[in-house]
Design an enzyme around this catalytic site. Structure first.
Site, PDB file in Angstrom:
ATOM      1  N   ASP A   1       0.826  -1.207   0.000  1.00  0.00           N
ATOM      2  CA  ASP A   1       0.000   0.000   0.000  1.00  0.00           C
ATOM      3  C   ASP A   1       0.866   1.267   0.000  1.00  0.00           C
ATOM      4  OD1 ASP A   1      -2.363   1.361  -0.104  1.00  0.00           O
ATOM      5  OD2 ASP A   1      -2.866   1.106   2.007  1.00  0.00           O
TER       6      ASP A   1
ATOM      7  N   ASN B   1     -10.898  -2.673  -5.581  1.00  0.00           N
ATOM      8  CA  ASN B   1     -10.134  -1.715  -6.384  1.00  0.00           C
ATOM      9  C   ASN B   1     -10.775  -1.395  -7.739  1.00  0.00           C
ATOM     10  OD1 ASN B   1      -6.945  -2.952  -5.132  1.00  0.00           O
ATOM     11  ND2 ASN B   1      -8.062  -1.125  -4.495  1.00  0.00           N
TER      12      ASN B   1
HETATM   13  C1  IPE Z   1      -5.384  -2.840  -0.368  1.00  0.00           C
HETATM   14  O1  IPE Z   1      -5.026  -1.523  -0.583  1.00  0.00           O
HETATM   15  C2  IPE Z   1      -5.416  -3.572  -1.677  1.00  0.00           C
HETATM   16  C3  IPE Z   1      -4.116  -3.772  -2.316  1.00  0.00           C
HETATM   17  C4  IPE Z   1      -2.954  -3.501  -1.803  1.00  0.00           C
HETATM   18  C5  IPE Z   1      -4.175  -4.353  -3.636  1.00  0.00           C
HETATM   19  P1  IPE Z   1      -6.138  -0.382  -0.729  1.00  0.00           P
HETATM   20  O2  IPE Z   1      -5.407   0.896  -0.858  1.00  0.00           O
HETATM   21  O3  IPE Z   1      -7.089  -0.743  -1.786  1.00  0.00           O
HETATM   22  O4  IPE Z   1      -6.877  -0.494   0.682  1.00  0.00           O
HETATM   23  P2  IPE Z   1      -7.793   0.542   1.455  1.00  0.00           P
HETATM   24  O5  IPE Z   1      -8.795   1.065   0.482  1.00  0.00           O
HETATM   25  O6  IPE Z   1      -6.895   1.633   1.944  1.00  0.00           O
HETATM   26  O7  IPE Z   1      -8.376  -0.226   2.582  1.00  0.00           O
HETATM   27  C1  IPE Z   2      -1.448   0.094  -3.449  1.00  0.00           C
HETATM   28  O1  IPE Z   2      -1.216   1.458  -3.500  1.00  0.00           O
HETATM   29  C2  IPE Z   2      -1.609  -0.517  -4.828  1.00  0.00           C
HETATM   30  C3  IPE Z   2      -2.977  -0.947  -5.135  1.00  0.00           C
HETATM   31  C4  IPE Z   2      -4.004  -0.943  -4.331  1.00  0.00           C
HETATM   32  C5  IPE Z   2      -3.213  -1.427  -6.482  1.00  0.00           C
HETATM   33  P1  IPE Z   2      -2.417   2.476  -3.579  1.00  0.00           P
HETATM   34  O2  IPE Z   2      -2.749   2.715  -4.997  1.00  0.00           O
HETATM   35  O3  IPE Z   2      -3.541   2.027  -2.724  1.00  0.00           O
HETATM   36  O4  IPE Z   2      -1.750   3.777  -2.971  1.00  0.00           O
HETATM   37  P2  IPE Z   2      -2.432   4.804  -1.965  1.00  0.00           P
HETATM   38  O5  IPE Z   2      -2.941   4.007  -0.809  1.00  0.00           O
HETATM   39  O6  IPE Z   2      -3.533   5.474  -2.723  1.00  0.00           O
HETATM   40  O7  IPE Z   2      -1.332   5.721  -1.580  1.00  0.00           O
HETATM   41 MG    MG Z   3      -4.061   2.311  -0.793  1.00  0.00          MG
END
Ligand code: IPE
Ligand code: IPE
Ligand code: MG
Length: 247
Positions: free
Chosen positions: A27, A75
Site C-alpha cells: 500500500d 479496487n
Molecule cells: C489494499 O489496498 C489492496 C491492495 C494492496 C491491492 P487499498 O489501498 O485498496 O486499501 P484501502 O482502500 O486503503 O483499505
Molecule cells: C497500493 O497502492 C496498490 C494498489 C491498491 C493497487 P495504492 O494505490 O492504494 O496507494 P495509496 O494508498 O492510494 O497511496
Molecule cells: Mg491504498
C-alpha cells in the site's frame, strides 16, 4: 544449496526462524507518487521494483512462499484509467519477467477470481502458471481481483454443491477440508504479514489464513520498502512469542 542460503542470509537473521510464508499488502503507491509530484501510476510502476527485489530476497533467504496483494475486488471502484493501467502493468510485468523468474526457480500462482480480468492478462497468467509449475525455489502468489469474503463464499458454494450431490458428508467438513477449497490450497498460512503506508487494516485480504499471523505495519510507502526494511521486519518477527493460545 544450504551453504548458499546461509552465506546470503543477513547476519542479524536467525536461520532457524525463517518464516515459511510472508504476505504483503502493498500500500501507498499513490501517496508515494503524489509526494514526488508524479501521477499515481508512477507509484505503481515504482512499486513493481520493490516486489522484484523482495522476491529475490525470499529466494535467497529460504522463505518458501511470498504472497502479494496486487488488486482487490474493491479496487474496481477506482477511476477506469488507473484500473486499466494496473491490468496492463500486471500483464507487461509477467511478460517481461517470466523468463528470469523461471530461471530463478520461481513458481507462480494466482489468488482471486480471474474471470473478470482482461483476457490478455488471463492468458499471461495461464502461461506463467504452466511454465513455472515444477519450480521449487520459491512460490510467488499474486492476488489479482482477490477478496477474502468472495473466496470464502466460493469455497462454501463448492462444498455445498458436493454435499447436495452426495459426494461429501456434512461430518467431513472441518478446518482442514475447508482450506482445500480456498485459493491458497496447499500453502501454509502466512507467518508474517507486512502492510506498508501505515494503514492498520486487512482490507479484505486472507481473512481466514491470517488467523494466527504476526503483523508488521510500517509507515513506509511500498515503493520505498527496501531490502533493509524487509530484514528489520523479519528480525522483528523473529522476536515474537507465538503462543497460538497456549501459555
Ligand atoms: C489494499 O489496498 C489492496 C491492495 C494492496 C491491492 P487499498 O489501498 O485498496 O486499501 P484501502 O482502500 O486503503 O483499505
Ligand atoms: C497500493 O497502492 C496498490 C494498489 C491498491 C493497487 P495504492 O494505490 O492504494 O496507494 P495509496 O494508498 O492510494 O497511496
Ligand atoms: Mg491504498
Amino acid at each position: 544449496m544450504t551453504t548458499q542460503l546461509i552465506t546470503k542470509l543477513p547476519a542479524i537473521l536467525d536461520p532457524t526462524k525463517i518464516p515459511q510464508h510472508v504476505a504483503a499488502i502493498m500500500d501507498g503507491n499513490g501517496r508515494w507518487a503524489k509526494r514526488q509530484g508524479l501521477p499515481r501510476i508512477a507509484g505503481h510502476q515504482q512499486g513493481a521494483n520493490t516486489v522484484k527485489s523482495l522476491l529475490r530476497c525470499c529466494k535467497n533467504w529460504g522463505i518458501a512462499n511470498f504472497t502479494v496483494f496486487a488488486f482487490s475486488t474493491e479496487n474496481w471502484s477506482r477511476p477506469a484509467v488507473e484500473v486499466n493501467f494496473l491490468m496492463q502493468l500486471f500483464e507487461g510485468l509477467l511478460n517481461s519477467q517470466l523468463e528470469q523468474m523461471h530461471s530463478q526457480g520461481v513458481r507462480i500462482r494466482f489468488l482471486g477470481d480471474r474471470s473478470q480480468v482482461p483476457i490478455a492478462l488471463q492468458s499471461m497468467m495461464d502461461k506463467s502458471i504452466d511454465k513455472t509449475a515444477d519450480n521449487q525455489a520459491v512460490t510467488f502468489n499474486i492476488a489479482i481481483n482477490y477478496g477474502s469474503r468472495n473466496e470464502i463464499i466460493q469455497a462454501c458454494r463448492s462444498i455445498a454443491q458436493k454435499v447436495q450431490s452426495g459426494k461429501l458428508d456434512l461430518q467431513q467438513i472441518d478446518e482442514s477440508l475447508f482450506t482445500q477449497y480456498l485459493d491458497t490450497s496447499g500453502l501454509p498460512d502466512p507467518d508474517l504479514l507486512i502492510r506498508t503506508s501505515g494503514e492498520q487494516r486487512l482490507s479484505n485480504f486472507l481473512l481466514w489464513q491470517l488467523a494466527y499471523t504476526e503483523l508488521y505495519i510500517t509507515d513506509t510507502y511500498w515503493p520505498d520498502f527496501s531490502n533493509d526494511e524487509f530484514v528489520r521486519a523479519i528480525a522483528d518477527y523473529q522476536q515474537r512469542d507465538r503462543r497460538f493460545g497456549k501459555i
